[in-house]
Design a protein around this motif. Structure first.
Motif, PDB file in Angstrom:
ATOM      1  N   ALA A 266      -7.583   6.600  -2.420  1.00  0.00           N
ATOM      2  CA  ALA A 266      -7.560   6.272  -0.988  1.00  0.00           C
ATOM      3  C   ALA A 266      -6.944   4.907  -0.690  1.00  0.00           C
ATOM      4  CB  ALA A 266      -8.970   6.361  -0.407  1.00  0.00           C
ATOM      5  N   PRO A 267      -7.293   3.841  -1.418  1.00  0.00           N
ATOM      6  CA  PRO A 267      -6.669   2.539  -1.109  1.00  0.00           C
ATOM      7  C   PRO A 267      -5.158   2.553  -1.261  1.00  0.00           C
ATOM      8  CG  PRO A 267      -8.599   2.253  -2.516  1.00  0.00           C
ATOM      9  CD  PRO A 267      -8.299   3.722  -2.498  1.00  0.00           C
ATOM     10  N   LEU A 268      -4.643   3.273  -2.264  1.00  0.00           N
ATOM     11  CA  LEU A 268      -3.202   3.308  -2.501  1.00  0.00           C
ATOM     12  C   LEU A 268      -2.493   4.217  -1.507  1.00  0.00           C
ATOM     13  CD1 LEU A 268      -3.275   3.544  -6.411  1.00  0.00           C
ATOM     14  CD2 LEU A 268      -3.002   1.497  -5.012  1.00  0.00           C
ATOM     15  N   SER A 269      -3.051   5.406  -1.277  1.00  0.00           N
ATOM     16  CA  SER A 269      -2.399   6.359  -0.367  1.00  0.00           C
ATOM     17  C   SER A 269      -2.390   5.865   1.070  1.00  0.00           C
ATOM     18  CB  SER A 269      -3.103   7.722  -0.454  1.00  0.00           C
ATOM     19  OG  SER A 269      -2.937   8.294  -1.737  1.00  0.00           O
ATOM     20  N   ASN A 270      -3.347   5.011   1.424  1.00  0.00           N
ATOM     21  CA  ASN A 270      -3.373   4.444   2.778  1.00  0.00           C
ATOM     22  C   ASN A 270      -2.392   3.297   2.947  1.00  0.00           C
ATOM     23  OD1 ASN A 270      -5.372   6.233   3.439  1.00  0.00           O
ATOM     24  ND2 ASN A 270      -7.046   4.779   3.310  1.00  0.00           N
ATOM     25  N   SER A 271      -1.689   2.922   1.869  1.00  0.00           N
ATOM     26  CA  SER A 271      -0.811   1.746   1.921  1.00  0.00           C
ATOM     27  C   SER A 271       0.628   2.072   1.541  1.00  0.00           C
ATOM     28  CB  SER A 271      -1.349   0.666   0.962  1.00  0.00           C
ATOM     29  OG  SER A 271      -2.703   0.389   1.204  1.00  0.00           O
ATOM     30  N   LEU A 272       1.042   3.321   1.729  1.00  0.00           N
ATOM     31  CA  LEU A 272       2.378   3.719   1.318  1.00  0.00           C
ATOM     32  C   LEU A 272       3.473   3.110   2.186  1.00  0.00           C
ATOM     33  CD1 LEU A 272       1.881   7.467   0.341  1.00  0.00           C
ATOM     34  CD2 LEU A 272       2.212   5.506  -1.163  1.00  0.00           C
TER      35      LEU A 272
END
Length: 631
Positions: free
Chosen positions: A174-180
């Motif tokens: 979630a932290p990575l996918s929310n920061s694409l």
């Protein structure tokens, strides 16, 4: 009055059934709450026995497919045993003892919306302390959260050496996918997660590790090496999350007849509609198992408990915040022309290896994201192989729930997310709809050209017909006009079909190469489109509707990226009637007037629009001709 009376009877039936039927869970994912509240639960527990036979497991599924409920079930089994599973398949199969369970949900950890590494670092430490405390280790409250993350995690290693632990990690990415769309934020979260997952892989004496998420990223150490089993495409687990048709028939057997009665359809028709809207999710390298979104199905049937009529809405897209996630990605990425064409066609191919392969930041392709996040799904096998990893799949929009919101997001991308242009597109689209309802093709083309003018030069440069058809489809689609792109028959496919209350329009588009702009070149392409529509029987599949069918040939100038000529083909009592016109270049001298009416609510409004609508130049009108030919 009769309909109202029937609805009152149905409401009474629903109210009477409410006390006897299990409540459909909405927003409830905790197993204890599901059991205590007598909620309807589709039993998938028989597959858990094989799931926990692995040491470390990763399962990728889109949001709202039941990952959190699955984690809660595993928590209950490992932490407290099988007693709360009486009546479920796993009750007779489970023989494991209990363990301390460390449960984390990364989409609930504070700090993932911050670019400050200290925020997320500290939030993760707090979440770990709470998880270990809940598992029966109160001593963790004394751990120094001011330590560097590496040192802080080593404090928990001591506990793991003395106790066999179970780790359940939900929405790991979630932290990575929310920061694409933000590489700096992505790198912040990547650094923290890399330390955490590197530590987790080295924790000794683990009984079981279960990790869920959507995407796979190489930047963390979680997907390097072979010590985690990715079961995301294994056929046995394809329906572990999501409902099959058999699941719905069995678990919702008391709801189905009532829903069909309320909607005044047969049960077969009800399932056909449910399938169009909510089925189509495929997580299977055999491409053999399709499942319905459980959240959407639950939402659909739940309205019956209030005695209300259930409607087919885009429940999944709205609930998972999917449109904003797509917008976030597209803000930070420029699509190649071939990518954009594939998306407009709403179909492409991906290999099994591509679907499962972890990505680096900046290398995440939109079509990989679309499949992993559930917007697109596997439809069939394009190239088979004995080795599943070598297979290539045909992928397409998952269902109508997705299509309803995916297409507008792509339209926003075409105008670079310019809010003003989006409003202008909407106004011009309504005008084009009005003119089509009035059978005024000349002015409809003028409005479509205004819409094309809003699309950026890089997007329309060398654009294929499919992109223009996509733009026209979005402009003409409305409550009164159904549209379908690339309708297929046994001889070919037309570019676009538009069905109004009174007529069916079949569109064939042709591009005019840049060096060619003469009237003869335009007319030659009109003739080609004309002949193609007739020889390939475009529109034949719509004859059952009993409406007149009109063919529309549109020639699009590559140089100016506008419609430069049109022709209609209609069957009349005298034969076949053709009308055509050349459209002058859109500029100050030829600018059309956009009607100010409020949408295409009726034929009356369309008529008013024509009277005060667009004007073409005299030169353009002189090129107009009509001919009557025998079919």
């Amino acid at each position: 009055m009769e309909h109202s009376a029937n609805m009152e009877e149905i409401k009474l039936d629903a109210a009477a059934a409410q006390d006897n039927l299990p409540v459909i869970p909405l927003g409830v994912s905790d197993w204890g709450s599901l059991r205590a509240g007598n909620y309807l639960v589709v039993d998938k527990t028989a597959k858990l026995k094989k799931l926990v036979a692995f040491h470390s497991v990763f399962l990728s599924r889109p949001r709202r497919m039941g990952k959190s409920t699955l984690c809660s079930m595993l928590y209950e089994l490992f932490a407290h045993g099988k007693e709360s599973f009486k009546g479920k398949a796993i009750y007779e199969l489970w023989s494991d003892k209990t363990y301390p369970v460390i449960r984390l949900s990364f989409n609930k950890i504070k700090g993932i919306n911050s670019n400050d590494p200290c925020d997320f670092d500290q939030a993760l430490k707090i979440a770990l302390v709470k998880a270990f405390q809940n598992a029966g280790f109160p001593e963790v409250l004394c751990f120094d959260k001011g330590e560097l993350l590496n040192g802080f995690l080593e404090n928990f290693t001591t506990i793991a050496q003395e106790h066999q632990l179970v780790f359940l990690i939900d929405e790991w990415d979630a932290p990575l996918s929310n920061s694409l769309d933000n590489e700096d934020a992505f790198n912040v979260f990547k650094g923290v997660l890399e330390v955490f997952y590197s530590w987790l892989r080295g924790v000794p004496n683990l009984r079981f590790v279960f990790v869920t998420g959507i995407m796979r990223y190489r930047e963390t150490s979680w997907f390097s090496g072979q010590d985690i089993q990715d079961i995301s495409m294994v056929p046995y687990f394809a329906d572990l999350l999501g409902y099959t048709k058999e699941d719905i028939k069995q678990s919702f057997k008391d709801y189905i007849p009532l829903a069909a009665q309320v909607k005044n359809v047969t049960e077969d028709d009800l399932f056909e509609e449910l399938t169009r809207y909510y089925n189509g999710f495929c997580f299977d390298y055999n491409a053999s198992v399709k499942v319905y979104c459980p959240f959407a199905v639950n939402r659909f049937f739940s309205s019956l408990m209030l005695g209300e009529q259930p409607y087919m809405e885009n429940y999944w897209m709205n609930s998972s915040n999917a449109p904003s996630a797509l917008v976030s990605y597209l803000h930070g990425h420029t699509l190649e022309q071939d990518e954009l064409t594939e998306l407009c066609e709403q179909q492409f191919t991906l290999s099994c290896r591509q679907i499962l392969e972890p990505s680096f930041f900046g290398t995440v392709k939109l079509k990989h994201l679309l499949v992993q996040a559930g917007y697109f799904s596997i439809k069939s096998i394009a190239k088979n192989s004995v080795n599943p990893s070598e297979r290539i799949f045909n992928c397409g929009v998952t269902n109508k729930d997705v299509d309803k919101d995916f297409v507008p997001v792509l339209t926003e991308y075409l105008v670079n997310f310019d809010k003003k242009k989006q409003k202008e597109l909407e106004q011009e689209g309504k005008a084009a709809q009005q003119y089509l309802l009035q059978d005024d093709i000349e002015h409809m083309c003028a409005m479509l050209n205004l819409s094309l003018d809003k699309v950026g030069y890089p997007i329309l440069k060398n654009a294929e017909e499919v992109l223009y058809a996509f733009i026209f489809d979005q402009a003409l689609r409305s409550d009164l006009i159904d549209t379908e792109r690339e309708e297929i028959n046994n001889l070919g496919r037309c570019d676009l079909v538009a069905i109004t209350p009174e007529q069916v329009y079949v569109f064939e588009l042709k591009r005019l190469p840049k060096p060619s702009s003469s009237e003869n070149a335009r007319r030659a392409l009109l003739d080609k489109a004309d002949q193609q529509m007739l020889s390939r029987g475009y529109g034949n599949g719509r004859m059952y509707q009993g409406k007149p069918i009109t063919g529309i040939a549109l020639v699009i100038c590559d140089k100016y990226r506008q419609i430069c000529a049109w022709r209609t083909i209609k069957k009349t009592e005298a034969g076949v009637e053709r009308a055509e016109d050349f459209i002058p270049l859109l500029n100050i001298a030829t600018q059309p007037q956009v009607p100010t009416t409020k949408g295409s609510k009726s034929r009356k409004s369309a008529t008013k629009a024509k009277k005060g609508g667009a004007k073409t130049s005299k030169a353009g009108r002189k090129k107009r001709s009509k001919s009557k030919r025998q079919p």
